[in-house]
Motif scaffolding. Structure first.
Motif, PDB file in Angstrom:
ATOM      1  N   VAL A   3       4.458  -2.601   0.748  1.00 44.95           N
ATOM      2  CA  VAL A   3       5.422  -3.473   0.077  1.00 44.95           C
ATOM      3  C   VAL A   3       5.032  -4.924   0.337  1.00 44.95           C
ATOM      4  CG1 VAL A   3       7.312  -1.812   0.192  1.00 44.95           C
ATOM      5  CG2 VAL A   3       6.960  -3.410   2.088  1.00 44.95           C
ATOM      6  N   GLU A   4       5.492  -5.804  -0.550  1.00 44.51           N
ATOM      7  CA  GLU A   4       5.184  -7.228  -0.411  1.00 44.51           C
ATOM      8  C   GLU A   4       6.434  -7.989  -0.018  1.00 44.51           C
ATOM      9  OE1 GLU A   4       3.323 -11.002  -2.948  1.00 44.51           O
ATOM     10  OE2 GLU A   4       2.969  -8.931  -3.595  1.00 44.51           O
ATOM     11  N   LEU A   5       6.284  -8.868   0.978  1.00 42.74           N
ATOM     12  CA  LEU A   5       7.377  -9.692   1.474  1.00 42.74           C
ATOM     13  C   LEU A   5       7.186 -11.123   0.978  1.00 42.74           C
ATOM     14  CD1 LEU A   5       7.343  -8.134   5.035  1.00 42.74           C
ATOM     15  CD2 LEU A   5       8.867  -7.549   3.159  1.00 42.74           C
ATOM     16  N   ARG A   6       7.622 -12.106   1.761  1.00 39.39           N
ATOM     17  CA  ARG A   6       7.452 -13.505   1.358  1.00 39.39           C
ATOM     18  C   ARG A   6       6.014 -13.972   1.565  1.00 39.39           C
ATOM     19  NH1 ARG A   6      11.145 -17.444   4.476  1.00 39.39           N
ATOM     20  NH2 ARG A   6      10.422 -18.926   2.881  1.00 39.39           N
ATOM     21  N   ASN A   7       5.622 -14.952   0.771  1.00 33.58           N
ATOM     22  CA  ASN A   7       4.344 -15.644   0.952  1.00 33.58           C
ATOM     23  C   ASN A   7       3.147 -14.696   0.933  1.00 33.58           C
ATOM     24  OD1 ASN A   7       5.811 -18.087   1.308  1.00 33.58           O
ATOM     25  ND2 ASN A   7       6.165 -17.542   3.459  1.00 33.58           N
ATOM     26  N   GLY A   8       3.253 -13.619   0.180  1.00 31.88           N
ATOM     27  CA  GLY A   8       2.138 -12.698   0.034  1.00 31.88           C
ATOM     28  C   GLY A   8       1.925 -11.751   1.202  1.00 31.88           C
ATOM     29  N   VAL A   9       2.826 -11.779   2.194  1.00 38.50           N
ATOM     30  CA  VAL A   9       2.714 -10.873   3.350  1.00 38.50           C
ATOM     31  C   VAL A   9       3.005  -9.451   2.882  1.00 38.50           C
ATOM     32  CG1 VAL A   9       3.716 -10.244   5.578  1.00 38.50           C
ATOM     33  CG2 VAL A   9       3.337 -12.651   5.007  1.00 38.50           C
ATOM     34  N   THR A  10       2.195  -8.501   3.326  1.00 42.44           N
ATOM     35  CA  THR A  10       2.414  -7.097   2.996  1.00 42.44           C
ATOM     36  C   THR A  10       2.620  -6.281   4.265  1.00 42.44           C
ATOM     37  OG1 THR A  10       0.034  -6.631   2.994  1.00 42.44           O
ATOM     38  CG2 THR A  10       1.043  -7.252   0.885  1.00 42.44           C
ATOM     39  N   ASP A  11       3.270  -5.149   4.104  1.00 46.58           N
ATOM     40  CA  ASP A  11       3.518  -4.251   5.224  1.00 46.58           C
ATOM     41  C   ASP A  11       3.837  -2.883   4.645  1.00 46.58           C
ATOM     42  OD1 ASP A  11       3.868  -3.338   7.808  1.00 46.58           O
ATOM     43  OD2 ASP A  11       5.301  -4.889   8.374  1.00 46.58           O
ATOM     44  N   THR A  12       3.966  -1.888   5.496  1.00 45.62           N
ATOM     45  CA  THR A  12       4.411  -0.584   5.019  1.00 45.62           C
ATOM     46  C   THR A  12       5.935  -0.590   4.957  1.00 45.62           C
ATOM     47  OG1 THR A  12       4.481   0.320   7.270  1.00 45.62           O
ATOM     48  CG2 THR A  12       2.435   0.612   6.027  1.00 45.62           C
ATOM     49  N   ALA A  13       6.471   0.186   4.037  1.00 48.49           N
ATOM     50  CA  ALA A  13       7.925   0.256   3.889  1.00 48.49           C
ATOM     51  C   ALA A  13       8.595   0.699   5.187  1.00 48.49           C
ATOM     52  CB  ALA A  13       8.278   1.217   2.755  1.00 48.49           C
TER      53      ALA A  13
END
Length: 228
Positions: A111-121
């Motif tokens: 998933v994508e968060l703010r400012n292009g940061v990604t992580d797993t759900a």
């Protein structure tokens, strides 16, 4: 492996503690400064409500916020509300996030968060847990870093140390509470700078909540960390 279900329960418990503390305030106290520069307690409460909705957006596959400007405007708009409105909003937005979590079937997706940061759900519940715990401290109602659950403190130190790892503007640093160690900053096999202290102090420094009070530093000065 991240246990998102367990972290969601930790979010519920932390939110309950924060709501109980906030409910003991009054309308005048909501307008008073929080520990975050430029933010009242109302700003903190408004942010927590809108942040819960932002996590709903992420779980539903939408952008976390329309824009940083919209995010800031929403917080500013809601900050001066009476306390009962803040409490009702936080309860409602938390319930929306819980419903979105129940409907989520693929916790392994990126998933994508703010400012292009990604992580797993699966890591989203822990991120929300961090928002609730640290902003509870920011409310300045007597809940301190020392009161945070031990599991949360240890995990958040690791999370933030990893966040600054590899950055060339942070010197290679080893953190330790004398029982466990973490590394952050530039890559180095044996960091020259060693920061030692209680976990609450280490977390406070990494999270920008303390200037390094109670920490001892060898091999150089306490590094200046970029804003979160």
């Amino acid at each position: 492996m991240t246990d998102h279900a367990r972290d969601l329960e930790s979010v519920r418990e932390a939110t309950g503690r924060l709501l109980a503390a906030a409910a003991a305030l009054d309308n005048a106290a909501v307008t008073q400064p929080s520990r975050l520069p430029g933010w009242s307690r109302g700003h903190v409460l408004a942010h927590l409500s809108r942040n819960a909705d932002a996590f709903v957006n992420v779980l539903d596959g939408r952008p976390m916020y329309v824009s940083d400007a919209d995010r800031d405007a929403d917080i500013a708009r809601d900050a001066a509300r009476p306390l009962p409105e803040h409490l009702a909003d936080l309860r409602a937005s938390t319930a929306r996030m819980e419903r979105a979590a129940v409907l989520t079937t693929d916790w392994t997706r990126t998933v994508e968060l703010r400012n292009g940061v990604t992580d797993t759900a699966a890591r989203l519940p822990f991120r929300r847990w961090a928002e609730v715990e640290l902003h509870h401290v920011d409310l300045d109602t007597g809940y301190e870093l020392e009161h945070l659950p031990e599991e949360f403190t240890e995990r958040e130190i690791g999370f933030l140390a990893a966040r600054f790892a590899g950055r060339t503007d942070v010197p290679a640093t080893r953190l330790t509470d004398t029982t466990r160690a973490w590394t952050t900053g530039e890559e180095a096999a044996d960091p020259a700078i060693v920061v030692t202290g209680a976990r609450a102090g280490l977390l406070g420094w990494l999270a920008g909540r303390r200037a390094g009070d109670g920490l001892s530093v060898t091999g150089g000065e306490l590094p200046a960390l970029p804003p979160l």
